[in-house]
Motif scaffolding. Sequence first.
Motif, mmCIF file in Angstrom:
data_model
loop_
_atom_site.group_PDB
_atom_site.id
_atom_site.type_symbol
_atom_site.label_atom_id
_atom_site.label_comp_id
_atom_site.label_asym_id
_atom_site.label_seq_id
_atom_site.Cartn_x
_atom_site.Cartn_y
_atom_site.Cartn_z
ATOM 1 N N SER A 1 0.817 -1.227 0.000
ATOM 2 C CA SER A 1 0.000 0.000 0.000
ATOM 3 C C SER A 1 0.847 1.273 0.000
ATOM 4 N N GLU A 2 1.954 1.262 -0.696
ATOM 5 C CA GLU A 2 2.841 2.443 -0.784
ATOM 6 C C GLU A 2 3.304 2.906 0.591
ATOM 7 N N ARG A 3 3.263 2.004 1.584
ATOM 8 C CA ARG A 3 3.605 2.422 2.938
ATOM 9 C C ARG A 3 4.719 1.584 3.541
ATOM 10 N N LEU A 4 4.586 0.282 3.435
ATOM 11 C CA LEU A 4 5.514 -0.599 4.147
ATOM 12 C C LEU A 4 6.379 -1.378 3.152
ATOM 13 N N ILE A 5 7.693 -1.228 3.311
ATOM 14 C CA ILE A 5 8.601 -1.984 2.441
ATOM 15 C C ILE A 5 8.879 -3.318 3.118
ATOM 16 N N ALA A 6 8.310 -4.382 2.565
ATOM 17 C CA ALA A 6 8.483 -5.704 3.172
ATOM 18 C C ALA A 6 9.728 -6.391 2.618
ATOM 19 N N VAL A 7 9.943 -6.263 1.315
ATOM 20 C CA VAL A 7 11.143 -6.831 0.683
ATOM 21 C C VAL A 7 11.767 -5.725 -0.148
ATOM 22 N N ASN A 8 13.075 -5.529 0.059
ATOM 23 C CA ASN A 8 13.709 -4.346 -0.506
ATOM 24 C C ASN A 8 14.849 -4.745 -1.450
ATOM 25 N N ASP A 9 14.578 -4.692 -2.747
ATOM 26 C CA ASP A 9 15.615 -4.874 -3.760
ATOM 27 C C ASP A 9 16.459 -6.130 -3.480
ATOM 28 N N MET A 10 15.807 -7.234 -3.362
ATOM 29 C CA MET A 10 16.499 -8.452 -2.924
ATOM 30 C C MET A 10 17.019 -9.281 -4.088
ATOM 31 N N ASN A 11 18.301 -9.572 -4.046
ATOM 32 C CA ASN A 11 18.909 -10.484 -5.013
ATOM 33 C C ASN A 11 19.312 -11.737 -4.244
ATOM 34 N N LEU A 12 18.759 -12.846 -4.672
ATOM 35 C CA LEU A 12 19.014 -14.090 -3.927
ATOM 36 C C LEU A 12 19.232 -15.239 -4.900
ATOM 37 N N GLU A 13 20.182 -16.099 -4.571
ATOM 38 C CA GLU A 13 20.402 -17.310 -5.364
ATOM 39 C C GLU A 13 20.479 -18.491 -4.407
ATOM 40 N N VAL A 14 19.578 -19.436 -4.602
ATOM 41 C CA VAL A 14 19.593 -20.635 -3.764
ATOM 42 C C VAL A 14 20.021 -21.811 -4.637
ATOM 43 N N PRO A 15 21.170 -22.427 -4.326
ATOM 44 C CA PRO A 15 21.631 -23.540 -5.154
ATOM 45 C C PRO A 15 20.711 -24.752 -5.044
ATOM 46 N N ARG A 16 20.561 -25.447 -6.140
ATOM 47 C CA ARG A 16 19.748 -26.662 -6.150
ATOM 48 C C ARG A 16 20.402 -27.700 -5.232
ATOM 49 N N GLY A 17 19.592 -28.362 -4.442
ATOM 50 C CA GLY A 17 20.095 -29.424 -3.559
ATOM 51 C C GLY A 17 20.610 -28.928 -2.219
ATOM 52 N N SER A 18 20.489 -27.627 -1.958
ATOM 53 C CA SER A 18 21.002 -27.104 -0.681
ATOM 54 C C SER A 18 19.892 -27.066 0.366
ATOM 55 N N VAL A 19 20.313 -26.991 1.618
ATOM 56 C CA VAL A 19 19.358 -26.688 2.696
ATOM 57 C C VAL A 19 19.656 -25.244 3.077
ATOM 58 N N PHE A 20 18.779 -24.364 2.668
ATOM 59 C CA PHE A 20 19.036 -22.935 2.762
ATOM 60 C C PHE A 20 18.251 -22.348 3.939
ATOM 61 N N GLY A 21 18.949 -21.724 4.829
ATOM 62 C CA GLY A 21 18.280 -21.088 5.968
ATOM 63 C C GLY A 21 18.039 -19.621 5.671
ATOM 64 N N LEU A 22 16.784 -19.224 5.754
ATOM 65 C CA LEU A 22 16.455 -17.802 5.559
ATOM 66 C C LEU A 22 16.245 -17.224 6.953
ATOM 67 N N LEU A 23 17.246 -16.483 7.380
ATOM 68 C CA LEU A 23 17.287 -16.054 8.764
ATOM 69 C C LEU A 23 16.992 -14.564 8.873
ATOM 70 N N ILE B 1 21.035 -27.594 10.700
ATOM 71 C CA ILE B 1 20.555 -28.259 9.479
ATOM 72 C C ILE B 1 21.005 -27.625 8.162
ATOM 73 N N CYS B 2 21.408 -26.353 8.199
ATOM 74 C CA CYS B 2 21.608 -25.669 6.910
ATOM 75 C C CYS B 2 23.047 -25.712 6.429
ATOM 76 N N ASP B 3 23.198 -25.753 5.101
ATOM 77 C CA ASP B 3 24.539 -25.614 4.540
ATOM 78 C C ASP B 3 24.706 -24.259 3.854
ATOM 79 N N HIS B 4 23.597 -23.600 3.561
ATOM 80 C CA HIS B 4 23.634 -22.249 3.001
ATOM 81 C C HIS B 4 22.725 -21.349 3.834
ATOM 82 N N LEU B 5 23.000 -20.076 3.758
ATOM 83 C CA LEU B 5 22.277 -19.165 4.636
ATOM 84 C C LEU B 5 22.064 -17.811 3.972
ATOM 85 N N GLY B 6 20.901 -17.224 4.224
ATOM 86 C CA GLY B 6 20.650 -15.847 3.811
ATOM 87 C C GLY B 6 20.143 -15.099 5.028
#
Lengths: 305, 321
Positions: free
Chosen positions: B15-37, B201-206
């Motif tokens: 609603s032009e008010r709250l920035i929930a995700v801001n210009d995010m560049n993300l790459e999650v490799p196939r086969g990884s356990v990726f923790g989004l922290l 549990i994770c091998d990759h992390l964001g």
Amino acid sequence: MDSTAKSSKLGTRMMPYLAILQHDLRSLWASRLVRLWLAATAILTFVLAISNWALFQDAPLIAWLLFPYLVFPWFFVVVVLGVSPVSGSRAEALADGILSRPVGRCEYLLAAWSARVVLVWAVYLVVIVPAITVVTLAKRSVPDDTVTVYGIVSSLALVGLVLTFLVSLGFLMGTLLRKPLLAVVVLIFVWYPISLILSVFSLEEFSPISLCQALPTQLRQPWQEVEEKSETNTDKEDISTFTNQFSHFLSVLSGTKPEPKATNPDFFESDEFKDFSLFRVTLGYGLPTVAAVILAVLCFHRRDL
Amino acid sequence: MELAIRTEHLTKIYSERLIAVNDMNLEVPRGSVFGLLGPNGAGKTTTLRLLLGLQRPTAGRAEVFGKSCGPNAVAVRSQIGYLPTNPNLPGNLRPIEYLDLLGKLSRLPHQTRKPRISALLRAVGLLGATDQRIQTFSTGMCTRLGIAASLVADPPLLLWDEPTAGLDPSARRFTLDLIRELGKTKTVVVATHILTDIDQICDHLGVMHEGRMIFAGTMQDMKRRLRRDDFTLELDGDADGIRHLAGDIANIEGIDAHLGTGQTLLVRIADDHSRSGALAEVLKIIDDGNLSLHAIYSSRNATENAYLQLLQEDEAHGFDR
């Protein structure tokens, strides 16, 4: 072999639609609102039939039994049923449970809409058909009436169409406004003065009260006469009248003065409603129904969950 | 590197008010356990919902296995198994009915659906509850059913949002073991703010903070980011002896020592000094003195320190962000 493969492919393709339809029908049937509505419909139909048993001929009595569906109070229940699927707290459960799966939004909406239409028709027919059968077959102390099978079927279909329109309108409002209570309130404020609004646009023919008044005429309509009428290019007249009504509607909306035309007497001028046209009314409710569903789909497609 | 998820300048503004995700560049490799922290409100759930097409991005784009995400991206959702936080399940259904419905939504034929449902209910330990309605389920049972629901279509990518929220220790252990097991064959993204889960549990992390991805890489990269190597020594002896020991240790070049709570000593090793060498010197001093060593802890938790450090850096950068 080929046709089997085709039907199996179609079955797989339709599987989510049918699953949602079945699930929604089941959830609706389990709801107190629907069960209470069914019970209340049965009771009210019984009370109306008994209290007018010796007063009215078949056609006015059947029209009177259909009155609660068109005017009050069942329109309210139908609208509430239509509003619910994509608004309020249900939207969250919907996102978590169904729309995070490989299901298109359009597919979901159409299935949810179909479930509500099927349910409303089922509750309506399961009560009204036996009631009409009893009214027409019973020997009552009133003069015989000339109600026809065609008249009954077309009248039932017409009321069903109005109910479908109301479900669709509720559906659209629920999608647009998100808050179910707000959507219901808006619809009540739109639907109750609808006769007044329609008369402003010279569309009284489509108002629910007018429909109720015209139903006895329609119930007495023989199939043969309709066939003869269609042979005499009545459809063209209907289309022309519908076009005139539409252009008048647009001219009132735009504030321009409509061109004066030689017209038949107004709809209310004679109490016989001979100028009632099933075709025009079907178009008048059918087109907005389709438009409401399309708008709801478009609106829902753009919406965040 | 083959990618399961890729986002480019992904942005979501409500609603032009709250920035929930801001210009995010993300790459999650196939086969990884990726923790989004990230802390609460960092934008983790919004990111997952953008990937599922439940929400539309304000700007940027997201891809799953090379396909664009969006409200009508049915092909993308057929590749994803989603577990929401505290899943909102239809209470009037029983587990088999619910999983059967989801199987139908995934267009699974009857002969595949039924055996899979039985296997999943057995795997999540709900075989004994198949005749109960979902509304009678505890939080843990709902999460288990949610896990089974996310696996019905056997998707190659799992997006699990706070999978251990509200679980008792045994249910939590079960969930973490399951993620580890699933990580052998699938790409798993776990959004959480519980650091110990990520550590296990994770091998990759964001790491997300205020809608931004402030770090993305392997767990080793994350731990390497620690500027300092800290140890906590738990000692047995009088307070004066410990204070004296702290002074002796602080005299060694590249090592700093502070008294901790109780009978503990916090030892901090500078970046350019060998950890093992410094620790050996400290242990020698303890051995020469009249104190006995009860335990050595490698700081509080490497991931926790690194995470807090990232958040602090992000806060401190201010306008540079």
